[in-house]
Design a protein around this motif. Structure first.
Motif, short mmCIF file in Angstrom:
data_model
loop_
_atom_site.label_atom_id
_atom_site.label_comp_id
_atom_site.label_asym_id
_atom_site.label_seq_id
_atom_site.Cartn_x
_atom_site.Cartn_y
_atom_site.Cartn_z
N ARG A 41 0.80 -1.21 0.00
CA ARG A 41 0.00 0.00 0.00
C ARG A 41 0.83 1.26 0.00
NH1 ARG A 41 -4.69 2.49 0.85
NH2 ARG A 41 -3.97 4.32 1.93
N ARG A 50 -1.69 11.08 -2.81
CA ARG A 50 -2.70 10.77 -1.81
C ARG A 50 -3.93 11.64 -1.99
NH1 ARG A 50 -4.49 12.12 3.02
NH2 ARG A 50 -3.17 13.92 3.20
N LEU A 56 -9.36 11.53 -3.18
CA LEU A 56 -8.41 10.90 -2.27
C LEU A 56 -8.05 9.57 -2.91
CD1 LEU A 56 -10.31 11.41 1.08
CD2 LEU A 56 -8.49 12.82 0.16
N ILE A 438 -11.56 8.24 -3.88
CA ILE A 438 -12.71 8.60 -3.05
C ILE A 438 -12.88 10.10 -3.09
CG2 ILE A 438 -13.46 8.74 -0.64
CD1 ILE A 438 -12.34 5.96 -0.24
N ARG A 441 -14.76 14.42 1.51
CA ARG A 441 -15.99 14.92 2.12
C ARG A 441 -16.06 16.44 2.04
NH1 ARG A 441 -17.43 16.66 7.34
NH2 ARG A 441 -15.31 16.42 8.08
N ASP B 26 -17.48 5.86 10.30
CA ASP B 26 -18.60 5.00 10.61
C ASP B 26 -18.15 3.54 10.60
OD1 ASP B 26 -18.29 5.94 7.91
OD2 ASP B 26 -19.87 4.55 7.35
N SER B 73 -20.57 10.13 7.21
CA SER B 73 -20.00 11.31 6.56
C SER B 73 -20.90 12.53 6.70
CB SER B 73 -19.72 11.02 5.09
OG SER B 73 -20.91 10.67 4.45
N ARG B 76 -20.10 14.08 10.13
CA ARG B 76 -18.72 14.34 10.53
C ARG B 76 -18.45 15.82 10.76
NH1 ARG B 76 -15.96 10.59 6.12
NH2 ARG B 76 -17.05 8.70 6.71
N ASN B 77 -19.24 16.67 10.15
CA ASN B 77 -19.01 18.09 10.38
C ASN B 77 -19.47 18.53 11.76
OD1 ASN B 77 -21.64 17.75 9.86
ND2 ASN B 77 -21.78 19.19 8.15
N ARG B 100 -10.39 2.71 3.27
CA ARG B 100 -10.72 4.05 3.76
C ARG B 100 -9.66 4.65 4.67
NH1 ARG B 100 -16.55 5.13 5.66
NH2 ARG B 100 -16.26 3.36 7.03
N PHE B 101 -8.46 4.05 4.69
CA PHE B 101 -7.40 4.66 5.50
C PHE B 101 -7.13 6.08 5.03
CE2 PHE B 101 -5.29 0.38 6.73
CZ PHE B 101 -6.27 0.21 7.69
N VAL B 102 -7.27 6.27 3.73
CA VAL B 102 -7.03 7.60 3.19
C VAL B 102 -8.09 8.59 3.69
CG1 VAL B 102 -8.26 7.16 1.05
CG2 VAL B 102 -6.46 8.83 1.07
N VAL B 103 -9.29 8.08 3.88
CA VAL B 103 -10.35 8.95 4.41
C VAL B 103 -10.05 9.27 5.88
CG1 VAL B 103 -12.83 9.20 4.70
CG2 VAL B 103 -11.94 7.86 2.82
N ARG B 105 -7.14 9.48 7.23
CA ARG B 105 -6.07 10.48 7.22
C ARG B 105 -6.64 11.87 6.90
NH1 ARG B 105 -1.13 12.17 8.95
NH2 ARG B 105 -0.66 13.95 7.65
N GLU B 106 -7.55 11.88 5.97
CA GLU B 106 -8.16 13.15 5.56
C GLU B 106 -8.94 13.77 6.71
OE1 GLU B 106 -7.86 14.76 2.87
OE2 GLU B 106 -9.54 16.15 2.83
N GLU B 107 -9.72 12.93 7.40
CA GLU B 107 -10.50 13.44 8.52
C GLU B 107 -9.59 13.89 9.65
OE1 GLU B 107 -13.46 14.18 8.39
OE2 GLU B 107 -14.19 13.05 6.68
N GLU B 109 -6.59 15.08 9.31
CA GLU B 109 -6.02 16.37 8.90
C GLU B 109 -7.03 17.49 9.08
OE1 GLU B 109 -4.39 16.28 4.95
OE2 GLU B 109 -2.73 15.03 5.63
N THR B 110 -8.26 17.22 8.68
CA THR B 110 -9.31 18.23 8.86
C THR B 110 -9.43 18.60 10.33
OG1 THR B 110 -10.41 17.11 7.06
CG2 THR B 110 -11.69 18.75 8.22
N LEU B 151 2.75 14.07 13.58
CA LEU B 151 1.78 14.76 14.43
C LEU B 151 2.50 15.60 15.48
CD1 LEU B 151 -1.13 12.33 15.28
CD2 LEU B 151 -0.97 14.06 13.52
#
Lengths: 657, 187
Positions: A41, A50, A56, A438, A441, B26, B73, B76-77, B100-103, B105-107, B109-110, B151
């Motif tokens: 991965r 990424r 994404l 993806i 959001r 989720d 989703s 999430r806000n 969804r690991f990328v999601v 990571r995205e969350e 970061e947000t 981090l």
């Protein structure tokens, strides 16, 4: 309530981060055995970014080995557990189901598949969908990942005369009656009868012996013409919900250049409706509910887009200039991708809206629709140079674009819920790779303003429209005067043009006359005036200045002023050194420009004092004599010079010699 | 107000009370994890959380005030509205959902780009959940994938199995210590 921690931020009290990480790694290593599964991965992450625009990068399998077209892909909640699986079929007769990043199930198919779809056949809880694979003229139905049943489309009616021809041939020994049958079939074809594939095959054979052989091959085989499925869609029956029961819409090629649309019931064992149309269907799109009102949009291979409303073919059809290679419907617009790299956008009732011009041919066209997006619909276009473009605002704005690496091309694209992620894009590539992106959001799918986002390193050709395009030009308001003038111009345009031309001619004539009279006056003046007085009528004044202090170089500057009322032409100035040879004068003779009245012309002559011959001392100051001479043509043709005025310039003594 | 706060602060000084926010995508197991953490045993079968839920319990002399956020989703806000008065964050990751690991990571970061996180060093506790499933990745792999190394907050990752409660005690123990440490240094 204790409010702790809020208030002033303290300087970092924690141990240095590196320490924490090192410690963390030691800790984390203990609870579970470290495996090598994650390496693959992280390897793909360097190679595909990424995050790029709204996408994404979720997963990439470069060696999946499935080359699928958009019709060969679907996503469905196959087990009713909320985890949507990806179903892929390919031309190598495989059906494969992915769960997340791993293959869950794979089987062989009996025939090369055409399309795959998932739909709900009843309202059980939890809802388990039916998987249907179309191949040839058959539909293979799977439930709970088990082959459940198969449905074959009925054979098409064959013309009686054609049947007779073949039946007669059946009874005859080999080689006999073939020519007769051939001629008969030829006649039938010319009469416009839709012939079966077998007859077409026979008619295509030129060689007589070969023809007999072809006819012999078909003996003993019943004459049937089966429809060939070209695409398949599903249409909700009465509830517009994701788990609503659907009917299956199958488009098939009947005879050559004829198509049939079958609508099958949710259990896929009965034909509910049959619609025939001209041309082989290539793409079908369904909208509405079968029991209420529905519209099928069918694009055929010969470049026509038909609409079927509630089972009736509408008379109006869109004729395309080039064959269609993609059909998407978003809201009220139909997007038709054509082979000439243009996407035409039509209102669903057939009115053309606009066109999107692409830099190169497109491979797939997919619609993105998510209720949570602010711009709810977007169009995904993949091009045959590997680009994946996202258009918003009905295709008017290019939102984002990224490129595949290594000359890979997307062959199939699918947008929907995969896994638990509702905005997932699955791309199948020519190299057999599978790519899952993806939709972020936080992305709003709004056009990037110039100079903002699109700077994520990936290729973003085309780009968003510049901001200047939206700034209106500063056009002044139409005044009443302007409007009246416009009206007048419109009414008497011819008259105005003629008036203008006439005035222009007059002006030119007047100018020419004035010019001629000027020339004539000039030429006449010397003859009309007796030339006794040297300068005659030409009132010339000539003054000279010497520039230069010590020599041996001097500049003699002559100022010639015409004080008369006429211009003088053909005038030149001549200079003579006195005593001769003392000064070298350049130019010794020079023509002067036209001497206009009341105008001073300046002329400079360079005088260089020459050392006396024999090498003696300079002889002292001399003179430069300047004459302004008029060249005039005498009666017998030879030129004669008349001096107009003369000046003797006393030169200073040169010290430099 | 400040005086009252200080008075209350003095009053409650002896007892440790922490406010914790449980976030994650989720189906990652936040609700189950918090239920399991509670000393009172409860039915572990859950339905997807809608919006958020409050959980209060005390354990080992520490009073927990947990906000169990929904990970869907569309909800999430809502997370960011609870950042302001939280002492620590539990970030639950489904270790089997590699897609969804990328999601995640995205969350993450947000979340970290929120001003509350740049203002305070809120400790982050990660749970690599669902360790009992065979296709779960190890915490090591997860921290590499999520790039947790960079981090700026105190953080730690633990393997967990929320159904059987494995790994939860250690993780929450660390979180309480980290919060206490943060509080003392912040004062």
């Amino acid at each position: 309530m204790i409010s702790v921690g809020s208030g002033a931020t303290a300087p970092d009290p924690l141990p240095p981060l590196e320490e924490a990480i090192a410690k963390e790694r030691d800790d984390a290593a203990s609870p579970a055995a470290a495996g090598g599964g994650g390496g693959e991965r992280s390897g793909t992450q360097d190679y595909q970014q990424r995050k790029s625009g709204p996408w994404l990068h979720a997963w990439h399998d470069p060696v999946a080995g499935m080359v699928c077209f958009s019709q060969h892909m679907c996503v469905a909640d196959l087990h009713g557990d909320g985890d949507h699986r990806l179903v892929l079929v390919d031309r190598k007769k495989r059906i494969r189901i992915y769960r997340g990043t791993s293959i869950q199930w794979e089987q062989r198919l009996l025939e090369p598949p055409v399309a795959v779809q998932c739909f709900y056949h009843d309202t059980a809880t939890p809802p388990i969908p039916t998987l249907v694979v179309a191949a040839g003229h058959q539909l293979f139905i799977y439930r709970h990942l088990q082959p459940y049943m198969k449905f074959a489309l009925p054979p098409l009616p064959i013309d009686e005369r054609e049947k007779d021809t073949w039946n007669r041939l059946e009874g005859l020994p080999e080689g006999e009656g073939v020519e007769e049958a051939f001629n008969q079939l030829m006649k039938l074809r010319e009469a416009g009868v839709q012939l079966s594939r077998r007859s077409m095959d026979l008619l295509a054979v030129d060689d007589v012996a070969q023809r007999a052989k072809t006819a012999e091959e078909h003996k003993g085989v019943p004459l049937v013409q089966l429809p060939a499925i070209s695409c398949m869609e599903t249409l909700r029956q009465n509830i517009d919900q994701p788990t609503g029961v659907s009917v299956v819409v199958v488009a098939a090629e009947a005879f050559s250049h004829k198509g049939i649309i079958f609508i099958l019931n949710p259990h896929v064992d009965k034909i509910l409706r049959k619609v025939e149309l001209d041309g082989t269907p290539a793409f079908v799109h369904c909208l509405g509910l079968y029991d209420v009102e529905y519209r099928l949009t069918v694009a055929t291979r010969d470049g026509t887009v038909h609409t079927i409303k509630n089972g009736a073919l509408l008379g109006s059809a869109v004729e395309l200039e080039t064959p269609c290679c993609g059909l998407v419907r978003l809201d009220k617009f139909i997007f038709v991708g054509c082979m000439d790299s243009v996407i035409h956008v039509y209102h669903f009732k057939g009115k053309k809206s606009h066109s999107i011009h692409l830099p190169c041919p497109l491979t797939t066209l997919t619609g993105l629709s998510l209720p949570r997006l602010r711009v709810q619909r977007a169009l995904l276009v993949t091009l045959n140079d590997g680009q994946v473009r996202l258009y918003g605002n009905n295709g008017k704005d290019l939102l984002h674009s990224f490129s595949l690496l290594n000359d890979d091309i997307v062959t199939g694209a699918l947008f929907g819920q995969y896994g638990r992620e509702e905005g997932a894009l699955v791309l199948s590539c020519k190299s057999g790779a599978i790519l899952v992106k993806i939709l972020s959001r936080t992305s709003t799918l709004e056009p990037a303003r110039s100079g903002s986002s699109l700077s994520d390193g990936e290729e973003a050709t085309g780009g968003p429209v510049p901001a200047e395009q939206d700034v209106p030009l500063n056009i002044p308001k139409k005044t009443r005067l302007y409007v009246e003038q416009m009206d007048r111009e419109r009414q008497s345009a011819v008259h105005m043009h003629r008036t203008f031309q006439r005035d222009l001619c007059r002006l030119r004539l007047k100018t020419a006359r004035a010019y001629v009279s000027n020339l004539v006056d000039m030429g006449q003046s010397p003859t009309s005036v007796p030339s006794t007085s040297g300068a005659g009528e030409a009132h010339l004044s000539l003054t000279a200045d010497v520039i230069g202090l010590t020599g041996p170089h001097f500049d003699v500057q002559l100022r010639i002023h015409n004080a008369g009322s006429h211009a003088l032409s053909n005038v030149c100035v001549m200079c003579v050194s006195s005593p001769p040879g003392l000064y070298a004068l350049t130019p010794a003779m020079a023509p002067l420009p036209l001497l206009l009245p009341q105008h001073t012309s300046v002329h400079t002559i360079r005088a260089q004092e020459q050392p006396p011959e024999g090498g003696g001392a300079p002889t002292g100051a001399g003179q430069v004599r300047c004459f302004v001479v008029r060249m005039a043509v005498e009666g017998r043709g030879h030129q004669a010079a008349r001096p107009l005025t003369t000046v003797y310039v006393q030169m200073p003594i040169s010290e430099g010699g | 107000m400040g005086i009252f706060k200080r008075l209350f602060g003095l009053f409650y000084k002896r007892r440790t009370k922490v406010k914790i926010l449980a976030v994650g995508l989720d189906n990652s197991g936040k609700t189950t994890l918090l239920k399991k953490l509670r000393p009172k045993k409860a039915d572990l079968s859950t339905v997807p959380t809608v919006g958020y839920e409050f959980e209060s319990f005390s354990k080992n002399g520490v009073a927990f005030d947990c906000v169990d956020m929904s990970g869907q989703s569309k909800y999430r806000n809502l997370w960011e509205h609870y950042f302001t008065d939280t002492d620590g964050v539990i970030f639950v990751v489904d270790a089997t959902d590699k897609l969804r690991f990328v999601v995640v990571r995205e969350e993450l970061e947000t979340m970290l780009s929120h001003q509350e996180f740049s203002r305070r060093k809120i400790p982050l506790l990660f749970f690599a959940n669902k360790m009992d499933l065979h296709d779960a990745v190890t915490p090591n792999e997860l921290l590499a994938t999520l790039q947790l190394d960079d981090l700026a907050h105190p953080w730690r990752i633990f393997a967990s199995n929320a159904l059987r409660g494995e790994g939860l005690e250690e993780g929450v123990g660390w979180l309480v210590d980290a919060i206490a440490e943060h509080k003392t240094t912040a004062k």
